[in-house]
Design a protein around this motif. Structure first.
Motif, short mmCIF file in Angstrom:
data_model
loop_
_atom_site.label_atom_id
_atom_site.label_comp_id
_atom_site.label_asym_id
_atom_site.label_seq_id
_atom_site.Cartn_x
_atom_site.Cartn_y
_atom_site.Cartn_z
N GLN A 60 0.83 -1.20 0.00
CA GLN A 60 0.00 0.00 0.00
C GLN A 60 0.86 1.26 0.00
N LYS A 61 1.95 1.25 0.76
CA LYS A 61 2.86 2.40 0.79
C LYS A 61 3.54 2.58 -0.57
N ALA A 64 1.06 4.10 -2.88
CA ALA A 64 0.83 5.51 -2.54
C ALA A 64 1.99 6.37 -3.03
N LYS A 67 1.52 7.30 -6.51
CA LYS A 67 0.29 8.06 -6.74
C LYS A 67 -0.87 7.18 -7.19
N ILE A 68 -0.92 5.95 -6.68
CA ILE A 68 -2.04 5.04 -6.96
C ILE A 68 -2.82 4.88 -5.67
N LYS A 69 -4.11 5.17 -5.73
CA LYS A 69 -4.95 5.04 -4.54
C LYS A 69 -5.23 3.57 -4.29
N ALA A 70 -4.93 3.13 -3.08
CA ALA A 70 -5.17 1.74 -2.68
C ALA A 70 -5.74 1.74 -1.27
N THR A 71 -6.57 0.78 -1.00
CA THR A 71 -7.17 0.67 0.32
C THR A 71 -7.11 -0.78 0.78
N VAL A 83 -7.54 -1.83 -5.36
CA VAL A 83 -7.26 -0.63 -6.16
C VAL A 83 -8.42 -0.44 -7.14
N ASP A 87 -6.66 1.63 -12.34
CA ASP A 87 -5.28 1.64 -11.87
C ASP A 87 -4.69 0.24 -11.71
#
Length: 102
Positions: A60-61, A64, A67-71, A83, A87
């Motif tokens: 996840q880091k 980030a 610049k890719i949003k991940a949860t 994601v 992306d």
């Protein structure tokens, strides 16, 4: 005497409102969101942890930083890195997985 009676009635009404507001009424209790299936998250696609050689927090880091949003989401299969569909290919390349092999 009327002021005293008015104050008693106002206090009783206030007490009734407080009792209602702070009661253990089941309709007023907010329950935590339960886990779901991997395909129940709309536009989010799971990245399988078996494909990625990193733990979820590191992946996840890394995403980030790119610049890719991940949860991270709780699913029936445990924690899952998710994601957005647009992306996914880029995220897989950033994580060192050839998206064509997946």
């Amino acid at each position: 005497m009327q002021q005293f009676l008015g104050a008693i009635i106002a206090a009783l009404i206030f007490l009734a409102i407080l009792k209602w507001a702070f009661s253990s009424n089941q309709k007023m209790i907010v329950l935590p969101v339960s886990a779901g299936k991997k395909d129940q998250y709309g536009l989010l696609i799971p990245i399988e942890s078996a494909e990625v050689k990193l733990d979820i927090a590191s992946a996840q880091k890394l995403l980030a930083d790119s610049k890719i949003k991940a949860t991270v989401t709780d699913t029936y299969d445990g924690e899952q890195l998710m994601v957005f569909e647009k992306d996914y290919q880029k995220a897989m390349r950033v994580l060192g997985v050839n998206p064509d092999q997946v």
